[in-house]
Design a protein around this motif. Structure first.
Motif, PDB file in Angstrom:
ATOM      1  N   ILE B 186       4.741  -1.646 -11.309  1.00  0.00           N
ATOM      2  CA  ILE B 186       5.594  -1.846 -10.112  1.00  0.00           C
ATOM      3  C   ILE B 186       4.812  -2.662  -9.079  1.00  0.00           C
ATOM      4  O   ILE B 186       5.334  -3.621  -8.501  1.00  0.00           O
ATOM      5  CB  ILE B 186       6.023  -0.475  -9.528  1.00  0.00           C
ATOM      6  CG1 ILE B 186       6.992   0.226 -10.477  1.00  0.00           C
ATOM      7  CG2 ILE B 186       6.667  -0.658  -8.145  1.00  0.00           C
ATOM      8  CD1 ILE B 186       7.333   1.668 -10.100  1.00  0.00           C
ATOM      9  N   GLY B 187       3.544  -2.303  -8.879  1.00  0.00           N
ATOM     10  CA  GLY B 187       2.705  -2.989  -7.898  1.00  0.00           C
ATOM     11  C   GLY B 187       2.498  -4.463  -8.210  1.00  0.00           C
ATOM     12  O   GLY B 187       2.337  -5.283  -7.311  1.00  0.00           O
ATOM     13  N   VAL B 243      -0.484 -10.283   3.576  1.00  0.00           N
ATOM     14  CA  VAL B 243      -1.763  -9.656   3.957  1.00  0.00           C
ATOM     15  C   VAL B 243      -2.142  -8.524   3.002  1.00  0.00           C
ATOM     16  O   VAL B 243      -1.279  -7.867   2.420  1.00  0.00           O
ATOM     17  CB  VAL B 243      -1.729  -9.072   5.399  1.00  0.00           C
ATOM     18  CG1 VAL B 243      -1.586 -10.155   6.434  1.00  0.00           C
ATOM     19  CG2 VAL B 243      -0.636  -8.015   5.559  1.00  0.00           C
ATOM     20  N   VAL B 244      -3.449  -8.339   2.865  1.00  0.00           N
ATOM     21  CA  VAL B 244      -3.976  -7.150   2.192  1.00  0.00           C
ATOM     22  C   VAL B 244      -4.223  -6.127   3.296  1.00  0.00           C
ATOM     23  O   VAL B 244      -4.765  -6.466   4.350  1.00  0.00           O
ATOM     24  CB  VAL B 244      -5.308  -7.462   1.468  1.00  0.00           C
ATOM     25  CG1 VAL B 244      -5.950  -6.180   0.948  1.00  0.00           C
ATOM     26  CG2 VAL B 244      -5.094  -8.445   0.332  1.00  0.00           C
ATOM     27  N   LEU B 245      -3.805  -4.896   3.062  1.00  0.00           N
ATOM     28  CA  LEU B 245      -4.056  -3.827   4.033  1.00  0.00           C
ATOM     29  C   LEU B 245      -5.128  -2.918   3.444  1.00  0.00           C
ATOM     30  O   LEU B 245      -4.937  -2.328   2.382  1.00  0.00           O
ATOM     31  CB  LEU B 245      -2.774  -3.041   4.311  1.00  0.00           C
ATOM     32  CG  LEU B 245      -2.876  -1.858   5.267  1.00  0.00           C
ATOM     33  CD1 LEU B 245      -3.402  -2.290   6.636  1.00  0.00           C
ATOM     34  CD2 LEU B 245      -1.525  -1.173   5.429  1.00  0.00           C
ATOM     35  N   ALA B 268      -1.055  -5.955  -0.937  1.00  0.00           N
ATOM     36  CA  ALA B 268      -1.972  -5.069  -1.663  1.00  0.00           C
ATOM     37  C   ALA B 268      -2.509  -4.005  -0.723  1.00  0.00           C
ATOM     38  O   ALA B 268      -2.732  -4.256   0.460  1.00  0.00           O
ATOM     39  CB  ALA B 268      -3.123  -5.875  -2.257  1.00  0.00           C
ATOM     40  N   ASP B 269      -2.684  -2.812  -1.263  1.00  0.00           N
ATOM     41  CA  ASP B 269      -3.139  -1.668  -0.483  1.00  0.00           C
ATOM     42  C   ASP B 269      -4.486  -1.218  -1.013  1.00  0.00           C
ATOM     43  O   ASP B 269      -4.622  -0.853  -2.157  1.00  0.00           O
ATOM     44  CB  ASP B 269      -2.131  -0.521  -0.618  1.00  0.00           C
ATOM     45  CG  ASP B 269      -1.833  -0.195  -2.071  1.00  0.00           C
ATOM     46  OD1 ASP B 269      -1.659  -1.144  -2.860  1.00  0.00           O
ATOM     47  OD2 ASP B 269      -1.794   0.991  -2.437  1.00  0.00           O
ATOM     48  N   PHE B 273      -7.892   6.080  -1.091  1.00  0.00           N
ATOM     49  CA  PHE B 273      -7.304   6.181  -2.416  1.00  0.00           C
ATOM     50  C   PHE B 273      -5.816   5.910  -2.312  1.00  0.00           C
ATOM     51  O   PHE B 273      -5.190   6.162  -1.302  1.00  0.00           O
ATOM     52  CB  PHE B 273      -7.605   7.509  -3.097  1.00  0.00           C
ATOM     53  CG  PHE B 273      -7.107   8.747  -2.394  1.00  0.00           C
ATOM     54  CD1 PHE B 273      -7.493   9.033  -1.100  1.00  0.00           C
ATOM     55  CD2 PHE B 273      -6.272   9.637  -3.051  1.00  0.00           C
ATOM     56  CE1 PHE B 273      -7.057  10.185  -0.467  1.00  0.00           C
ATOM     57  CE2 PHE B 273      -5.840  10.786  -2.429  1.00  0.00           C
ATOM     58  CZ  PHE B 273      -6.231  11.066  -1.125  1.00  0.00           C
ATOM     59  N   GLY B 274      -5.302   5.342  -3.371  1.00  0.00           N
ATOM     60  CA  GLY B 274      -3.919   4.902  -3.416  1.00  0.00           C
ATOM     61  C   GLY B 274      -3.730   4.218  -4.754  1.00  0.00           C
ATOM     62  O   GLY B 274      -4.053   4.809  -5.789  1.00  0.00           O
TER      63      GLY B 274
END
Lengths: 265, 397
Positions: B186-187, B243-245, B268-269, B273-274
């Protein structure tokens, strides 16, 4: 002649600027903000329009940009741009040599580094509390039972400054009352307050990349006592602008409107 | 873009730690095991008869009681968990698995024991503390594996009789990997130029995969993945920049939404953790036991700023650069919770290195556990978006 509008709805004051298609300021107003941002913007822009012959309503403006904390609620704006970008652009149109800005608004302090084309190179914000903002000055002036202008003038009379240690607006107000009670000279306390705010501006000035000079914008830029304190504490020259520094956000918004509305930069 | 079929349901699941899927698993007699750090392998809490619950405190507004016990100079996340525990929000849990990772969270977990929390409702409830390594040497890995055996597996087996055999671990790894595969797939859609998913939606999906029993949430995740395969994005991309967070703990999708409302797509996260890290599959190499593979996996993929060895310190910056490239990001936002002892330093260092060494524009944000000062944050995000947009246009000529 085509005209373009910028409306800066701040937490304390709403500012509107209209520029012509060469970028020259045709009209400007500064009005106290109301609780309702839409109403504030409509009133300010209507007053501004009334100063320009040949236009009668916002429909006669080629493009309008809203900015400031109420920017999302400017009903007649074609789009909104953050006040950080607008202050940078506003200052750039007035003085393209300025590279660093401290914007002291009603509820925050911003350090802005300006790129050669007037866009934002970098920025920093102190929005954690009201210390050093317009609200802070309002509270301090209230303690002295003075207007902001009177407070600023008072601070300029001091030969020395009484150090103010409290960072918080509420505690600083208590400290001032205590110092008055101790019999300290009011002008020296006022100068101490200016020095305390100037110190808080140091980090913002550094983050904005200030080396030898900086420009102040926002309502507090009119505070001569603060300007002097910044020059003394930061050992940095404060560059004066030829246009009211409180209008820089609205002017930047109008300049963005002019560019987006099709006029050449 | 049409709404995701289960978006409202996912939001509902995140509104309470003890959500309806947790209730369903509890009614089947399963054990809820809480955790709040990547050093606690989620997979070990999903052995047969157990399920993991990421510790959150949604909707918390006041942490006065927890502040009395922990002081106001501790991060709001740790205080919020303690406050929610005092309110009775975790009384359904069978155990809380903790680590020595950060002293504030450690203090929070200690108070579960000192105040005798949860035990009133479940006398078998226990808090177990893992000693986690600071470095990634072989001896540290062995120590970590021993800690996992002693403070997780032996405790679960001893107190609740949970099967912790290699076969049980293999089954848990298989189930865990399946969740990882689906969430990662999904990501991956976020890499597309005009993606059929927003960063907010992905944040919801990723969080529910950690906050719900894996068996029960997996069908919803799979269905969402199928939906995305045919979901059509609007003709023109909705975002202005990508953006990357990055940063510490962030379990609030509204924060992601705030950034996206300013026109910056969170592609992107990279949090404590995630999904990055967190949703990589666990591979068992030759000669490894399931537990040693788990220990190695969680040390290798771990991006915690607690690691001090040079290869990890530099590796974290390289990882961010790689993420920015892979997800075509224009900039980076690093968020840090106030008083976070590790991210406070990491954020400053990160901003400097990413901008100066890698040329990636970066903005740092200090925040609380819950969204406060939304107006100011919105201004910051919008100004950053505008500056990235201009840089992007300049680059494109």
């Amino acid at each position: 002649m085509k005209y373009y509008g910028g409306c800066d709805v701040g937490s304390t004051y709403t500012k509107a600027v209209i520029v012509d298609d060469t970028g020259k300021i045709a009209a400007s107003v500064i009005r106290r903000s109301k609780m309702n941002s839409a109403e504030s913007s409509e009133k300010a822009m209507a007053d501004c329009i009334s100063q320009v012959p040949g236009i009668n309503s916002t429909a006669d403006l080629g493009y309008i940009v809203g900015t400031g904390y109420g920017r999302n609620r400017v009903p007649f704006a074609d789009e909104n741009v953050s006040e950080i970008s607008c202050h940078a652009m506003g200052v750039h149109t007035v003085d393209p040599t300025v590279k660093a800005i401290i914007d002291i608004g009603g509820q925050d302090v911003k350090g802005i580094a300006v790129a050669p084309d007037g866009t934002v190179k970098n920025f920093a914000m102190n929005d954690k509390c009201a210390a050093g903002t317009g609200r802070f000055y309002e509270a301090m002036a209230r303690s002295f039972e003075m207007t902001l202008e009177e407070f600023s003038t008072l601070s300029l009379k001091a030969k020395t400054a009484v150090p103010i240690t409290a960072q918080c607006t509420v505690f600083a107000e208590s400290e001032v009352i205590a110092l008055v009670g101790e019999g300290k000279a009011p002008e020296e306390i006022a100068a101490g307050i200016q020095m305390a705010v100037a110190r808080r501006c140091f980090v913002m000035a550094k983050k904005a990349g200030a080396v030898n000079s900086i420009t102040l914008t926002g309502g507090c830029a009119k505070n001569e006592g603060l300007k002097k304190a910044i020059e003394k504490v930061l050992k940095i020259r404060v560059t004066a602008l030829s246009v009211d520094p409180q209008l820089m956000g609205a002017l930047g918004a109008a300049e963005f409107a002019r560019r987006k509305g099709g006029a050449k930069a | 873009m049409r709404d995701l079929k289960h978006r409202v349901f996912f939001e509902h699941l995140l509104s309470d730690v003890k959500n309806e899927l947790v209730d369903e698993a509890l009614s089947e007699g399963k054990l809820a095991l809480g955790y709040s750090c990547y050093f606690v392998p989620e997979v070990l809490l999903n052995l047969a008869g157990c399920f993991s619950v990421r510790m959150r405190a949604p909707g918390i507004t006041d942490t006065s009681i927890a502040t009395y016990y922990m002081s106001e100079k501790t991060c709001m996340y740790s205080r919020s968990l303690l406050e929610r525990a005092i309110e009775g929000g975790y009384n359904f849990m069978a155990a809380l698995i903790s680590t020595e990772t950060c002293s504030m969270m450690n203090r929070c977990h200690e108070h579960f024991e000192m105040l005798n929390l949860v035990k009133e409702y479940n006398e078998k409830f226990f808090v177990s503390h893992i000693d986690s390594p600071f470095v990634t040497k072989d001896y540290a890995l062995k120590h970590y594996e021993k800690q996992l055996r002693k403070h997780v597996l032996d405790k679960l087996n001893g107190v609740y009789g949970v099967d912790v055999s290699d076969e049980a671990l293999l089954a848990a790894i298989e189930k865990h990997n399946e969740v990882c595969r689906v969430v990662s797939e999904i990501g991956e859609y976020r890499k597309a130029e005009n993606p059929p998913i927003t960063g907010y939606e992905f944040h919801l999906i990723e969080l529910i995969s950690e906050c719900c029993p894996q068996d029960l949430i997996l069908p919803y995740l799979k269905e969402t993945l199928e939906e995305l395969k045919t979901r059509r994005a609007d003709e023109k991309p909705w975002y202005r920049v990508r953006v990357v967070l990055a940063g510490g703990e962030n379990d609030d999708p509204e924060f992601t939404k705030l950034i996206e409302d300013a026109g910056a797509f969170v592609v992107a996260d990279r949090y404590c953790f995630g999904s990055l890290p967190g949703r990589e599959e666990i591979i068992i190499n030759d000669g490894e036991t399931p537990l040693s593979a788990i220990a190695r996996h969680y040390i290798e993929t771990n991006q915690c700023p607690r690691f001090m060895n040079p290869e990890k310190v530099q590796g974290r910056k390289v990882y961010l650069k790689q993420l920015a490239e892979a997800y075509h990001a224009d900039g980076l936002i690093v968020q840090q919770m106030k008083f976070c002892e590790y991210w406070e330093y990491e954020r400053m260092y990160c901003q400097q290195v990413m901008e100066e060494d890698y040329g990636l524009p970066c903005m740092g944000i200090e925040k609380e556990y819950v969204n406060t000062s939304v107006g100011q944050l919105r201004t910051r995000f919008q100004a950053f978006t505008e500056s990235l947009e201009i840089k992007k246009l300049e680059k494109e000529g």
